[in-house]
Design an enzyme around this catalytic site. Structure first.
Site, PDB file in Angstrom:
ATOM      1  N   ASN A  29     -13.513   3.727  -5.248  1.00  0.00           N
ATOM      2  CA  ASN A  29     -12.970   3.870  -3.893  1.00  0.00           C
ATOM      3  C   ASN A  29     -12.431   5.258  -3.645  1.00  0.00           C
ATOM      4  OD1 ASN A  29      -9.857   3.999  -3.059  1.00  0.00           O
ATOM      5  ND2 ASN A  29      -9.972   3.113  -5.111  1.00  0.00           N
TER       6      ASN A  29
ATOM      7  N   GLY B 125     -11.529  -1.694 -11.906  1.00  0.00           N
ATOM      8  CA  GLY B 125     -12.261  -2.898 -12.283  1.00  0.00           C
ATOM      9  C   GLY B 125     -12.710  -2.878 -13.735  1.00  0.00           C
TER      10      GLY B 125
ATOM     11  N   LEU C 177      -5.597   7.020   1.035  1.00  0.00           N
ATOM     12  CA  LEU C 177      -4.180   6.741   1.342  1.00  0.00           C
ATOM     13  C   LEU C 177      -3.911   6.465   2.826  1.00  0.00           C
ATOM     14  CD1 LEU C 177      -2.464   9.234  -1.148  1.00  0.00           C
ATOM     15  CD2 LEU C 177      -2.585   6.753  -1.362  1.00  0.00           C
TER      16      LEU C 177
ATOM     17  N   LYS D  69       0.855  -1.186   0.000  1.00  0.00           N
ATOM     18  CA  LYS D  69       0.000   0.000   0.000  1.00  0.00           C
ATOM     19  C   LYS D  69       0.897   1.244   0.000  1.00  0.00           C
ATOM     20  CE  LYS D  69      -3.662   2.638   0.851  1.00  0.00           C
ATOM     21  NZ  LYS D  69      -4.687   2.842  -0.187  1.00  0.00           N
TER      22      LYS D  69
ATOM     23  N   SER E   1      -8.919  -4.694  -8.304  1.00  0.00           N
ATOM     24  CA  SER E   1     -10.334  -4.851  -7.956  1.00  0.00           C
ATOM     25  C   SER E   1     -10.856  -6.270  -8.080  1.00  0.00           C
ATOM     26  CB  SER E   1     -11.166  -3.946  -8.853  1.00  0.00           C
ATOM     27  OG  SER E   1     -10.719  -2.617  -8.706  1.00  0.00           O
TER      28      SER E   1
ATOM     29  N   CYS F  96      -2.838   9.408  -7.288  1.00  0.00           N
ATOM     30  CA  CYS F  96      -4.028   9.080  -6.508  1.00  0.00           C
ATOM     31  C   CYS F  96      -5.064  10.193  -6.680  1.00  0.00           C
ATOM     32  CB  CYS F  96      -3.704   8.916  -5.029  1.00  0.00           C
ATOM     33  SG  CYS F  96      -5.190   8.528  -4.074  1.00  0.00           S
TER      34      CYS F  96
HETATM   35  C1  FMN Z   1      -9.393   0.031  -2.715  1.00  0.00           C
HETATM   36  C2  FMN Z   1      -8.294   0.537  -3.605  1.00  0.00           C
HETATM   37  C3  FMN Z   1      -7.180   1.160  -3.043  1.00  0.00           C
HETATM   38  C4  FMN Z   1      -6.137   1.627  -3.851  1.00  0.00           C
HETATM   39  N1  FMN Z   1      -5.053   2.208  -3.271  1.00  0.00           N
HETATM   40  C5  FMN Z   1      -4.000   2.584  -4.051  1.00  0.00           C
HETATM   41  C6  FMN Z   1      -2.805   3.092  -3.470  1.00  0.00           C
HETATM   42  O1  FMN Z   1      -2.668   3.221  -2.251  1.00  0.00           O
HETATM   43  N2  FMN Z   1      -1.785   3.440  -4.294  1.00  0.00           N
HETATM   44  C7  FMN Z   1      -1.865   3.294  -5.660  1.00  0.00           C
HETATM   45  O2  FMN Z   1      -0.897   3.577  -6.340  1.00  0.00           O
HETATM   46  N3  FMN Z   1      -2.977   2.803  -6.230  1.00  0.00           N
HETATM   47  C8  FMN Z   1      -4.055   2.437  -5.462  1.00  0.00           C
HETATM   48  N4  FMN Z   1      -5.175   1.917  -6.059  1.00  0.00           N
HETATM   49  C9  FMN Z   1      -5.221   1.771  -7.520  1.00  0.00           C
HETATM   50  C10 FMN Z   1      -4.835   0.355  -7.950  1.00  0.00           C
HETATM   51  O3  FMN Z   1      -3.498   0.065  -7.591  1.00  0.00           O
HETATM   52  C11 FMN Z   1      -5.004   0.170  -9.467  1.00  0.00           C
HETATM   53  O4  FMN Z   1      -4.125   1.038 -10.136  1.00  0.00           O
HETATM   54  C12 FMN Z   1      -6.415   0.440  -9.955  1.00  0.00           C
HETATM   55  O5  FMN Z   1      -7.355  -0.029  -9.013  1.00  0.00           O
HETATM   56  C13 FMN Z   1      -6.705  -0.186 -11.305  1.00  0.00           C
HETATM   57  O6  FMN Z   1      -6.582  -1.593 -11.258  1.00  0.00           O
HETATM   58  P1  FMN Z   1      -7.839  -2.606 -11.058  1.00  0.00           P
HETATM   59  O7  FMN Z   1      -8.869  -2.233 -12.066  1.00  0.00           O
HETATM   60  O8  FMN Z   1      -7.283  -3.983 -11.259  1.00  0.00           O
HETATM   61  O9  FMN Z   1      -8.319  -2.394  -9.682  1.00  0.00           O
HETATM   62  C14 FMN Z   1      -6.229   1.467  -5.258  1.00  0.00           C
HETATM   63  C15 FMN Z   1      -7.350   0.830  -5.819  1.00  0.00           C
HETATM   64  C16 FMN Z   1      -8.373   0.369  -5.020  1.00  0.00           C
HETATM   65  C17 FMN Z   1      -9.566  -0.306  -5.650  1.00  0.00           C
END
Ligand code: FMN
Ligand code: FAD
Ligand code: FES
Lengths: 310, 258
Positions: free
Chosen positions: A70, A221, A74, A46, A270, A133
Site C-alpha cells: 500500500n 501481510g 496518510l 488511522k 492486512s 511510514c
Molecule cells: C492499507 C494500510 C494502511 C496503513 N496505514 C498506516 C498508518 O496510517 N499508520 C501506521 O502507523 N501504520 C499504517 N499501516 C501499517 C500497519 O499498521 C501495520 O504496521 C503493517 O501493515 C503490518 O501489519 P500487517 O502485516 O498485519 O498488515 C498501514 C498498513 C496498511 C496495509
C-alpha cells in the site's frame, strides 16, 4: 481448562491481545466500533497529522499474492478534526470494554509535540507515534525511525508534550532495531510497536510501470511475518517495556508465535483484507484452542518462550 | 450480513486484458468487451480497473463471458477508458465485493443512469434460471439511456422513464418501478443507481415488505476492506437497517434490505 486470552497492557485490562493496526479501518467511530464488536481487543485509529491530507491517488493498495502492498499516503482529517472523532470512538469502545489507541504522525520533530498535545485532548488510552511510514518520503524525507538519534528526539518531544502512555512505532528496514527500541525507551516510551510496513514496490511487466501511483509503498501481510518476528524477538531482548508485535499475523498460530517472540499485544492489519473484521474473532478462537491444547493457561505463560534463555 | 465470497483472494493482483470490441451505448457511455473472463464473477460484483499513469477506479461487471464493462465518461480516468480502442489494454483486479443473489422467480430490476451496467448480467442469470424479469430504466433524457435494446433482446419486459419525457413515461424511474411492483408483484427488487434513487426504493420496499438488493457507490481506494474510505455513512446504515461500519467494497456493493 480453557486458556485465558485476557491481556494486561500497561495496566489496561483487555479481553484479548489483538489490536486493530493503525491505518486499518481506523477512520470513523462506526467502523472502529464494528472492529470492536467483531472481536478485537483494542483499536488503533488511522494516523493523524497536523493538517488534513487526501493521500495518494489510486492505485493505493493491492492485495498481492504474498500479502498487501500500500501507499495510501496518510489520508487523514488533520489532528483538530480527529479529536471529536476519537472522543466519539472512545465513548463507544469504553461501553464495550475496549481501549482506544490513537496514532499520530508529523513532518518534523517539533510538530510531533504539537500534534501529540492536540490528540491528547481526546484522552485515548495510548498514543502511538508513527515515525515509520514509508510512503511519504518524497514530502517528509527519511522516516524518523531510520536512526536511534532521530527516533529518540521524537520520543523526547512527545514525552514532554503528553502525560498519556506512548508507544513508538518502528520500521523494520534498519540494521539494528533493538538499539532503536532502546533509544526510544530511554527517552520515556512506555511501549514499542513493531513493525510498520516494509518498503517495497510492484512493477507490472505488461505495463512496464510501477503499479502503485506513488511507485513505491509498504509491504505487509504474510510476506513480512518472518521480518516482524525477528524485529520483535530482537527488541524483546533489549527492552523490558511491552511490545505491540505487528506484521503478517493472520491466524492463531501466527499470534502465538508473535507472543513467543516477546510481544504483549498482537497487531493485525492486512489479514482484514481477506475476510473483513470477522478475522479478529477467528484469530482469537484459534489462539485459545492452541493454548488450551498445548497447556498454556494464559498469555504470560507463552510470552517470550522463543527468546534465548538467560 | 452476507459472508465473504471465498474467491476474494483472487481479487488482488492486476491482470492485463485486451479490448476485443467496443459497443457505443450512447454519447458518453461505451461497453468494452475483453479477450478473457474473470474467475467466477457474480452479477453485482465489481472490478478495480487500472490504466498505468492515469488511475484506477471501480466498475461493475457488465458480463463475464466474455468479460465486459460499461463505462460512462464523467472524469479523467473514465474518459481515458471510454476512449480505449480494440486491442488496447486495461488492467483489472477482481471480482471484488458481494453481488446480487437471485431470490424467488419474479425479478424486478431498476437502473438509474449508468446504474444499468450490472443489470444485464443479472438479467441473463435470472432468465437462464427461467425466472421472469421486468426491468425499469431511467435517465435524464433519451440520449442518456443505456442497455434498453440489450435487455429487451435478452427477453426482459422493459419500462422506461426519462425526466424530460423524451422516451417512455415522463418522470423518475422510481415512479415506474412503483407501478411495476403493483402490476408485476415481484419476489425481489434489484437496483443500481444514484443514492437518492436507492433510498427512495428502499423506503418503498420496506413499506411493502418487499425484499430489496441495492447496489451502492462510494469513493473506493483499496477496494479490499482495509482503508475505510468506502464506508456507508452511519445515518444511511441506520435508515436501511444495516450494521454500522458497513463497507461498500467488502460487505457490498449490494446491500440486502428486508
Ligand atoms: C492499507 C494500510 C494502511 C496503513 N496505514 C498506516 C498508518 O496510517 N499508520 C501506521 O502507523 N501504520 C499504517 N499501516 C501499517 C500497519 O499498521 C501495520 O504496521 C503493517 O501493515 C503490518 O501489519 P500487517 O502485516 O498485519 O498488515 C498501514 C498498513 C496498511 C496495509
Ligand atoms: C461499486 C461501483 C461500481 C461502479 N460501476 C460503474 C460502472 O459500471 N460504470 C461506470 O461508468 N461507473 C461506475 N462506477 C463509478 C465510477 O467508478 C466513477 O464514475 C469513476 O470513478 C469516475 O472516475 P473519473 O476519474 O473518470 O472521474 P472523477 O474525477 O472521479 O469524477 C469526475 C466528476 O464526476 C463526478 N462523478 C463521479 N462519479 C459520478 C457518478 N457516479 N455520477 C455522476 N457524477 C459522478 C465527480 O463528482 C466529479 O465531479 C462505479 C462505482 C462503484 C463504487
Ligand atoms: S475502499 Fe478501502 S475499505 Fe473499501
Amino acid at each position: 481448562m480453557e486458556a485465558s486470552l485476557a491481556a494486561d497492557f500497561l495496566g489496561i485490562q483487555m479481553k484479548n491481545p489483538l489490536v486493530v493496526a493503525s491505518g486499518i479501518l481506523g477512520t470513523s467511530a462506526s467502523v472502529m466500533e464494528r472492529c470492536a464488536r467483531e472481536g478485537a481487543g483494542a483499536v488503533t485509529s488511522k494516523s493523524a497529522g497536523p493538517e488534513p491530507r487526501t493521500g495518494h491517488a489510486n492505485p493505493v493498495t493491492l492485495a498481492w499474492n504474498g500479502g498487501v502492498i500500500n501507499a495510501i499516503g496518510l489520508t487523514n482529517p488533520g489532528c483538530r478534526e480527529e479529536v471529536p472523532l476519537l472522543r466519539e470512538t472512545h465513548r463507544r469502545l469504553r461501553a464495550l470494554g475496549l481501549p482506544l489507541f490513537a496514532s499520530l504522525f508529523a513532518p518534523s520533530v517539533e510538530a510531533f509535540g504539537e500534534v501529540a498535545r492536540v490528540i491528547a485532548e481526546a484522552e485515548p488510552d495510548l498514543i502511538e507515534v508513527n515515525i515509520s511510514c514509508p510512503n511519504v518520503g518524497s514530502e517528509f524525507g527519511t522516516p524518523f525511525s531510520a536512526t536511534a538519534k532521530s527516533a529518540a528526539e521524537v520520543t523526547a518531544v512527545v514525552r514532554k508534550a503528553v502525560k498519556l502512555p506512548i508507544s513508538i512505532k518502528l520500521a523494520p528496514n534498519v540494521p539494528e532495531i533493538g538499539r532503536i527500541a532502546q533509544a526510544v525507551v530511554s527517552e520515556g516510551a512506555d511501549a514499542v510497536t513493531a513493525i510498520n510496513t516494509v518498503p517495497a514496490m510492484l512493477i507490472d511487466a505488461y505495463a512496464g510501470k510501477p503499479v502503485l501511483k506513488n511507485a513505491t509503498g509498504g509491504l505487509s501481510g504474510a510476506a513480512i511475518k518472518p521480518v516482524a518476528l525477528k524485529a520483535v524477538w530482537e527488541i524483546a531482548q533489549m527492552v523490558s517495556v511491552p511490545i505491540i508485535g505487528t506484521g503478517g499475523i493472520s491466524c492463531g498460530l501466527d499470534a502465538a508465535e508473535m507472543i513467543m517472540a516477546g510481544a504483549t499485544l498482537v497487531g493485525v492489519g492486512s489479514a482484514v483484507a481477506l475476510e473483513g473484521p470477522a478475522v479478529f474473532s477467528r484469530i482469537n478462537r484459534e489462539l485459545e484452542a492452541f493454548m488450551t491444547q498445548e497447556g498454556y493457561p494464559d498469555l504470560a505463560s507463552m510470552r517470550g518462550k522463543a527468546l534465548p534463555q538467560k | 450480513m452476507k459472508t465473504t465470497v471465498n474467491h476474494r483472494s483472487l481479487g488482488g493482483i492486476m491482470r492485463p486484458y485486451r479490448v476485443a470490441n467496443v459497443l457505443r451505448e450512447n454519447e458518453t457511455t461505451h461497453t468494452l468487451l475483453f479477450d478473457g473472463r474473470l474467475p467466477e464473477a457474480q452479477p453485482g460484483q465489481f472490478v478495480m480497473a487500472w490504466l498505468p499513469e492515469i488511475g484506477e477506479k471501480p466498475f461493475s461487471i457488465h458480463a463475464n463471458i466474455p468479460l465486459a464493462l460499461t463505462i460512462c465518461d464523467v472524469g479523467p480516468v473514465s474518459n481515458a477508458m471510454v476512449n480505449l480502442q480494440v486491442h488496447d489494454r486495461l488492467w483489472l483486479r477482481g471480482p471484488l465485493g458481494n453481488g446480487f443473489e437471485l431470490k424467488g422467480s419474479k425479478h424486478l430490476l431498476v437502473g438509474g443512469g449508468y446504474g444499468a451496467a450490472p443489470l444485464s448480467f443479472l438479467a441473463e442469470e435470472a432468465l437462464r434460471q427461467e425466472g421472469e424479469v421486468v426491468a425499469c430504466l431511467g435517465a435524464k433524457t433519451k440520449a442518456d439511456l443505456i442497455l434498453v435494446d440489450r435487455l429487451t433482446s435478452l427477453g426482459c419486459e422493459l419500462r422506461v422513464a426519462t425526466e424530460d419525457g423524451s422516451e417512455g413515461s415522463q418522470g423518475l424511474v422510481t415512479e415506474v418501478a412503483q407501478e411495476a411492483i403493483d402490476a408485476f408483484q415481484p419476489d425481489c427488487l434489484y437496483a443500481c443507481g444514484p443514492t437518492g434513487m436507492l433510498l427512495a426504493l428502499a423506503d418503498f420496499c420496506q413499506q411493502r415488505g418487499l425484499p430489496a438488493q441495492l447496489s451502492f457507490e462510494a469513493l473506493m481506494r483499496c477496494g479490499v476492506g482495509l482503508c475505510g474510505s468506502c464506508e456507508l455513512p452511519e445515518e444511511l446504515c441506520q435508515r436501511l437497517g444495516l450494521p454500522g461500519g458497513w463497507l461498500v467494497c467488502h460487505d457490498g456493493p449490494v446491500a440486502m434490505i428486508g
